[in-house]
Write a protein that holds these residues in place. Structure first.
Motif, PDB file in Angstrom:
ATOM      1  N   ALA A   6       0.828  -1.207   0.000  1.00  0.00           N
ATOM      2  CA  ALA A   6       0.000   0.000   0.000  1.00  0.00           C
ATOM      3  C   ALA A   6       0.862   1.256   0.000  1.00  0.00           C
ATOM      4  CB  ALA A   6      -0.935  -0.011   1.210  1.00  0.00           C
ATOM      5  N   GLN A   7       1.962   1.248   0.749  1.00  0.00           N
ATOM      6  CA  GLN A   7       2.806   2.437   0.818  1.00  0.00           C
ATOM      7  C   GLN A   7       3.429   2.752  -0.532  1.00  0.00           C
ATOM      8  OE1 GLN A   7       2.884   4.434   3.617  1.00  0.00           O
ATOM      9  NE2 GLN A   7       3.773   5.844   2.125  1.00  0.00           N
ATOM     10  N   ASP A   8       3.682   1.708  -1.333  1.00  0.00           N
ATOM     11  CA  ASP A   8       4.196   1.936  -2.694  1.00  0.00           C
ATOM     12  C   ASP A   8       3.157   2.678  -3.532  1.00  0.00           C
ATOM     13  OD1 ASP A   8       6.479   0.560  -2.003  1.00  0.00           O
ATOM     14  OD2 ASP A   8       5.780  -1.349  -2.837  1.00  0.00           O
ATOM     15  N   VAL A   9       1.890   2.303  -3.365  1.00  0.00           N
ATOM     16  CA  VAL A   9       0.807   2.994  -4.078  1.00  0.00           C
ATOM     17  C   VAL A   9       0.753   4.459  -3.664  1.00  0.00           C
ATOM     18  CG1 VAL A   9      -1.699   3.117  -4.445  1.00  0.00           C
ATOM     19  CG2 VAL A   9      -0.570   0.881  -4.262  1.00  0.00           C
ATOM     20  N   ILE A  10       0.790   4.700  -2.360  1.00  0.00           N
ATOM     21  CA  ILE A  10       0.680   6.063  -1.834  1.00  0.00           C
ATOM     22  C   ILE A  10       1.857   6.915  -2.290  1.00  0.00           C
ATOM     23  CG2 ILE A  10       0.609   7.443   0.288  1.00  0.00           C
ATOM     24  CD1 ILE A  10      -0.751   4.892   1.583  1.00  0.00           C
ATOM     25  N   ASN A  11       3.061   6.349  -2.214  1.00  0.00           N
ATOM     26  CA  ASN A  11       4.252   7.089  -2.663  1.00  0.00           C
ATOM     27  C   ASN A  11       4.146   7.436  -4.140  1.00  0.00           C
ATOM     28  OD1 ASN A  11       5.315   6.855  -0.101  1.00  0.00           O
ATOM     29  ND2 ASN A  11       6.662   5.145  -0.608  1.00  0.00           N
ATOM     30  N   TYR A  12       3.648   6.495  -4.932  1.00  0.00           N
ATOM     31  CA  TYR A  12       3.499   6.735  -6.366  1.00  0.00           C
ATOM     32  C   TYR A  12       2.482   7.841  -6.631  1.00  0.00           C
ATOM     33  CZ  TYR A  12       2.327   5.968 -11.266  1.00  0.00           C
ATOM     34  OH  TYR A  12       2.089   6.154 -12.607  1.00  0.00           O
ATOM     35  N   LEU A  13       1.363   7.809  -5.927  1.00  0.00           N
ATOM     36  CA  LEU A  13       0.329   8.836  -6.108  1.00  0.00           C
ATOM     37  C   LEU A  13       0.892  10.223  -5.838  1.00  0.00           C
ATOM     38  CD1 LEU A  13      -2.742   7.118  -4.410  1.00  0.00           C
ATOM     39  CD2 LEU A  13      -2.443   7.577  -6.846  1.00  0.00           C
ATOM     40  N   TYR A  14       1.694  10.338  -4.780  1.00  0.00           N
ATOM     41  CA  TYR A  14       2.251  11.649  -4.422  1.00  0.00           C
ATOM     42  C   TYR A  14       3.350  12.095  -5.382  1.00  0.00           C
ATOM     43  CZ  TYR A  14      -0.353  11.460  -0.025  1.00  0.00           C
ATOM     44  OH  TYR A  14      -1.355  11.405   0.912  1.00  0.00           O
ATOM     45  N   GLN A  91     -15.568   1.664   7.214  1.00  0.00           N
ATOM     46  CA  GLN A  91     -14.236   1.073   7.374  1.00  0.00           C
ATOM     47  C   GLN A  91     -13.331   1.519   6.236  1.00  0.00           C
ATOM     48  OE1 GLN A  91     -13.443  -0.863  10.148  1.00  0.00           O
ATOM     49  NE2 GLN A  91     -15.496  -0.182  10.763  1.00  0.00           N
ATOM     50  N   ASN A  92     -12.110   1.916   6.598  1.00  0.00           N
ATOM     51  CA  ASN A  92     -11.147   2.329   5.579  1.00  0.00           C
ATOM     52  C   ASN A  92     -10.840   1.172   4.627  1.00  0.00           C
ATOM     53  OD1 ASN A  92     -11.067   4.610   7.141  1.00  0.00           O
ATOM     54  ND2 ASN A  92      -9.012   4.256   7.937  1.00  0.00           N
ATOM     55  N   ILE A  93     -10.564   1.489   3.385  1.00  0.00           N
ATOM     56  CA  ILE A  93     -10.147   0.461   2.440  1.00  0.00           C
ATOM     57  C   ILE A  93      -8.911  -0.241   2.995  1.00  0.00           C
ATOM     58  CG2 ILE A  93      -8.756   2.107   1.090  1.00  0.00           C
ATOM     59  CD1 ILE A  93      -9.458   0.475  -1.409  1.00  0.00           C
ATOM     60  N   SER A  94      -8.861  -1.565   2.882  1.00  0.00           N
ATOM     61  CA  SER A  94      -7.706  -2.310   3.396  1.00  0.00           C
ATOM     62  C   SER A  94      -6.507  -2.085   2.491  1.00  0.00           C
ATOM     63  CB  SER A  94      -8.030  -3.800   3.462  1.00  0.00           C
ATOM     64  OG  SER A  94      -8.159  -4.337   2.154  1.00  0.00           O
ATOM     65  N   ASP A  95      -5.330  -2.330   3.029  1.00  0.00           N
ATOM     66  CA  ASP A  95      -4.110  -2.203   2.225  1.00  0.00           C
ATOM     67  C   ASP A  95      -4.155  -3.135   1.016  1.00  0.00           C
ATOM     68  OD1 ASP A  95      -3.119  -0.301   3.935  1.00  0.00           O
ATOM     69  OD2 ASP A  95      -1.641  -1.613   4.904  1.00  0.00           O
ATOM     70  N   ASN A  96      -4.644  -4.356   1.218  1.00  0.00           N
ATOM     71  CA  ASN A  96      -4.707  -5.318   0.113  1.00  0.00           C
ATOM     72  C   ASN A  96      -5.628  -4.847  -1.000  1.00  0.00           C
ATOM     73  OD1 ASN A  96      -2.943  -7.060   1.381  1.00  0.00           O
ATOM     74  ND2 ASN A  96      -4.544  -8.355   2.268  1.00  0.00           N
ATOM     75  N   LYS A  97      -6.798  -4.309  -0.624  1.00  0.00           N
ATOM     76  CA  LYS A  97      -7.740  -3.807  -1.630  1.00  0.00           C
ATOM     77  C   LYS A  97      -7.185  -2.571  -2.331  1.00  0.00           C
ATOM     78  CE  LYS A  97     -11.289  -6.618  -1.527  1.00  0.00           C
ATOM     79  NZ  LYS A  97     -11.733  -7.353  -2.745  1.00  0.00           N
ATOM     80  N   LEU A  98      -6.482  -1.738  -1.576  1.00  0.00           N
ATOM     81  CA  LEU A  98      -5.870  -0.545  -2.170  1.00  0.00           C
ATOM     82  C   LEU A  98      -4.874  -0.958  -3.253  1.00  0.00           C
ATOM     83  CD1 LEU A  98      -5.716   2.595  -1.937  1.00  0.00           C
ATOM     84  CD2 LEU A  98      -3.774   2.259  -0.402  1.00  0.00           C
ATOM     85  N   VAL A  99      -4.058  -1.951  -2.946  1.00  0.00           N
ATOM     86  CA  VAL A  99      -3.087  -2.454  -3.921  1.00  0.00           C
ATOM     87  C   VAL A  99      -3.818  -3.073  -5.121  1.00  0.00           C
ATOM     88  CG1 VAL A  99      -1.325  -4.226  -4.315  1.00  0.00           C
ATOM     89  CG2 VAL A  99      -1.251  -2.814  -2.239  1.00  0.00           C
ATOM     90  N   GLU A 100      -4.867  -3.818  -4.846  1.00  0.00           N
ATOM     91  CA  GLU A 100      -5.616  -4.494  -5.920  1.00  0.00           C
ATOM     92  C   GLU A 100      -6.215  -3.497  -6.908  1.00  0.00           C
ATOM     93  OE1 GLU A 100      -9.819  -6.888  -6.235  1.00  0.00           O
ATOM     94  OE2 GLU A 100      -8.519  -7.380  -4.536  1.00  0.00           O
ATOM     95  N   VAL A 101      -6.910  -2.481  -6.393  1.00  0.00           N
ATOM     96  CA  VAL A 101      -7.550  -1.535  -7.317  1.00  0.00           C
ATOM     97  C   VAL A 101      -6.503  -0.669  -8.015  1.00  0.00           C
ATOM     98  CG1 VAL A 101      -9.776  -1.496  -6.149  1.00  0.00           C
ATOM     99  CG2 VAL A 101      -8.031   0.151  -5.470  1.00  0.00           C
ATOM    100  N   ALA A 102      -5.413  -0.339  -7.322  1.00  0.00           N
ATOM    101  CA  ALA A 102      -4.348   0.455  -7.958  1.00  0.00           C
ATOM    102  C   ALA A 102      -3.729  -0.320  -9.115  1.00  0.00           C
ATOM    103  CB  ALA A 102      -3.286   0.823  -6.927  1.00  0.00           C
ATOM    104  N   ASN A 103      -3.527  -1.621  -8.945  1.00  0.00           N
ATOM    105  CA  ASN A 103      -2.959  -2.423 -10.033  1.00  0.00           C
ATOM    106  C   ASN A 103      -3.916  -2.521 -11.219  1.00  0.00           C
ATOM    107  OD1 ASN A 103      -0.370  -3.069  -9.080  1.00  0.00           O
ATOM    108  ND2 ASN A 103      -1.175  -4.689  -7.755  1.00  0.00           N
ATOM    109  N   THR A 104      -5.212  -2.546 -10.941  1.00  0.00           N
ATOM    110  CA  THR A 104      -6.195  -2.565 -12.032  1.00  0.00           C
ATOM    111  C   THR A 104      -6.166  -1.248 -12.806  1.00  0.00           C
ATOM    112  OG1 THR A 104      -7.619  -4.052 -10.750  1.00  0.00           O
ATOM    113  CG2 THR A 104      -8.631  -2.908 -12.599  1.00  0.00           C
ATOM    114  N   VAL A 105      -6.086  -0.146 -12.078  1.00  0.00           N
ATOM    115  CA  VAL A 105      -5.996   1.164 -12.733  1.00  0.00           C
ATOM    116  C   VAL A 105      -4.698   1.258 -13.527  1.00  0.00           C
ATOM    117  CG1 VAL A 105      -5.845   3.658 -12.367  1.00  0.00           C
ATOM    118  CG2 VAL A 105      -7.406   2.286 -10.974  1.00  0.00           C
ATOM    119  N   GLU A 106      -3.613   0.767 -12.948  1.00  0.00           N
ATOM    120  CA  GLU A 106      -2.313   0.843 -13.622  1.00  0.00           C
ATOM    121  C   GLU A 106      -2.313   0.021 -14.904  1.00  0.00           C
ATOM    122  OE1 GLU A 106       1.354   2.605 -13.955  1.00  0.00           O
ATOM    123  OE2 GLU A 106      -0.254   3.002 -12.516  1.00  0.00           O
ATOM    124  N   ALA A 107      -2.981  -1.127 -14.890  1.00  0.00           N
ATOM    125  CA  ALA A 107      -3.076  -1.946 -16.103  1.00  0.00           C
ATOM    126  C   ALA A 107      -3.849  -1.212 -17.196  1.00  0.00           C
ATOM    127  CB  ALA A 107      -3.752  -3.280 -15.775  1.00  0.00           C
TER     128      ALA A 107
END
Length: 425
Positions: A6-14, A91-107
């Motif tokens: 998840a932190q990789d996603v957040i760092n990339y977004l910023y 409930q906040n989105i879980s780290d796993n779900k955050l990574v999952e949706v980010a990878n779908t967007v990235e694809a």
């Protein structure tokens, strides 16, 4: 690129750009279309306003959940962690779900870039796409969507909501959606959609005709605070409309307006809640960093007020409380350097004890970013933790301590208090 944490996603977004050369919605619409337009697969409520849009969004989310709806919530900024921005049933989105949706967007972006190598998303667009995709995958019944800035050109404005909400109109982000309050009203009215009702909160009379004309052109029914529903501050907060009267636990009236707007919006949906259920949902809603009371004696309030209207409202409330408590008001304030700093400091009374501070954040104003007269009048402390602790210790039982100016400072204080509470336990 494939994300694993998840932190990789957040760092990339910023690391992404913040703005495109042109302020249109073509980029985000292209990605959403590639993903099958997930934003069209869920019912939404769209919330904008200079102030109160976050609170209203939280209250609406609570009401929808109380009515048994699987409810998404997209808000900004966050107070504790990035995952707060995208929530499901509170409930906040879980780290796993955050990574999952980010990878779908990235694809999707990778596929688009094979056709258009120059194509990219800015930070907020990427976040919005992730939110819509997540809500669609989770098969939400409703999603409450808070705009980032403005309305018509905001990246969230790719939906046809069941209801639109405009909480307030005031001066903020003038360089982007201004410079005048009339310009800001026109921009915010862009969330009004054809044949969909719009709820209007505390709207200044001088810009109300602009919004009403937009609603008329879209054949959108208008429900206006003070005309179609009211909120009053008696012993308890009292909401009234043509069919019901509901009282809530005491809150600052400005917060009460947000509650009223949320209750009115919910009442237009094809959902049913009893007055006691509405009361319970609202009373148990916690809006992070918004008129958040840490303790009562002394009264310590955290509020992320960061523009003229919000700070004015907070000070009105604090000075009203001061008359009852006969104590001293102390204010620890940190602001972003791109805000209307001088105008905000014009709002303080000579009797208010104001202390300037900062945090470790690129946009945070440091001492030299404050106007010279502000620097001369108020002491500056580069270490917010020490200054907060000193002010807390100096406050007597009947005093009031406000921590304000930015949700980022409020978040830092809440994190500190949370850590200290854990340590004591």
């Amino acid at each position: 690129m494939t994300f694993t944490k998840a932190q990789d996603v957040i760092n990339y977004l910023y690391s992404l750009p913040k703005l495109h050369d042109k302020a249109d919605l073509s980029y985000i619409k292209r990605v959403l279309a590639f993903l099958g337009n997930p934003q069209d697969q869920i019912k939404t409520i769209h919330v904008t306003g200079t102030n109160g849009k976050g609170s209203t969004s939280y209250y609406l989310s609570s009401l929808l959940q109380k009515a048994g709806q699987k409810t998404g919530l997209f808000v900004s900024p966050y107070v504790f962690e990035f995952n707060e921005r995208i929530q499901l049933n509170g409930q906040n989105i879980s780290d796993n779900k955050l990574v999952e949706v980010a990878n779908t967007v990235e694809a999707a972006l990778t596929a688009i870039c094979q056709i258009d190598s120059q194509f990219s998303l800015v930070t907020f667009e990427y976040e919005v796409v992730m939110a819509f995709l997540y809500f669609s995958l989770e098969k939400c019944d409703y999603a409450v969507i808070e705009v980032g800035i403005g309305g018509e050109h905001d990246k969230t404005n790719v939906i046809t909501p069941e209801i639109s909400v405009i909480t307030t109109v005031g001066l903020d982000h003038e360089k982007i959606i201004g410079p005048t309050i009339e310009d800001i009203a026109r921009e915010k009215s862009g969330v009004i959609k054809k044949n969909r009702p719009v709820i209007l909160g505390n709207i200044p009379q001088k810009v109300l005709p602009i919004i009403e004309q937009k609603a008329k052109s879209e054949h959108a029914t208008v429900k206006l605070l003070g005309r179609d529903f009211t909120v009053s501050d008696e012993k308890q907060l009292l909401y009234k409309d043509h069919s019901q009267k509901i009282s809530f636990l005491p809150k600052p009236l400005v917060e009460g307006y947000d509650i009223g707007v949320a209750v009115q919006a919910f009442s237009l949906l094809d959902l049913t809640l009893s007055a006691s259920d509405i009361q319970d949902a609202i009373n148990h809603t916690v809006v992070p960093g918004r008129y958040q009371v840490l303790q009562n004696n002394p009264l310590i309030i955290l509020d992320g007020a960061h523009n003229i209207q919000a700070v004015h409202n907070l000070l009105d409330f604090a000075h009203h409380e001061q008359k009852k408590r006969h104590g001293q008001i102390r204010i620890l304030i940190m602001m972003m350097k791109d805000k209307d700093i001088a105008q905000v400091f014009d709002l303080f009374k000579p009797t208010d004890q104001v202390y300037l501070t900062t945090i470790n954040y690129p946009r945070a104003a440091k001492q030299d970013d404050f106007p010279a007269w502000v620097q001369e009048r108020y002491p500056y402390f580069s270490d917010w933790q020490t200054s907060y602790l000193n002010l807390k210790q100096a406050s007597q039982t009947n005093d009031i301590l406000l921590v304000t100016g930015s949700f980022y400072l409020v978040g830092e204080v809440l994190q500190r208090e949370k850590h200290n509470a854990r340590s004591r336990n």
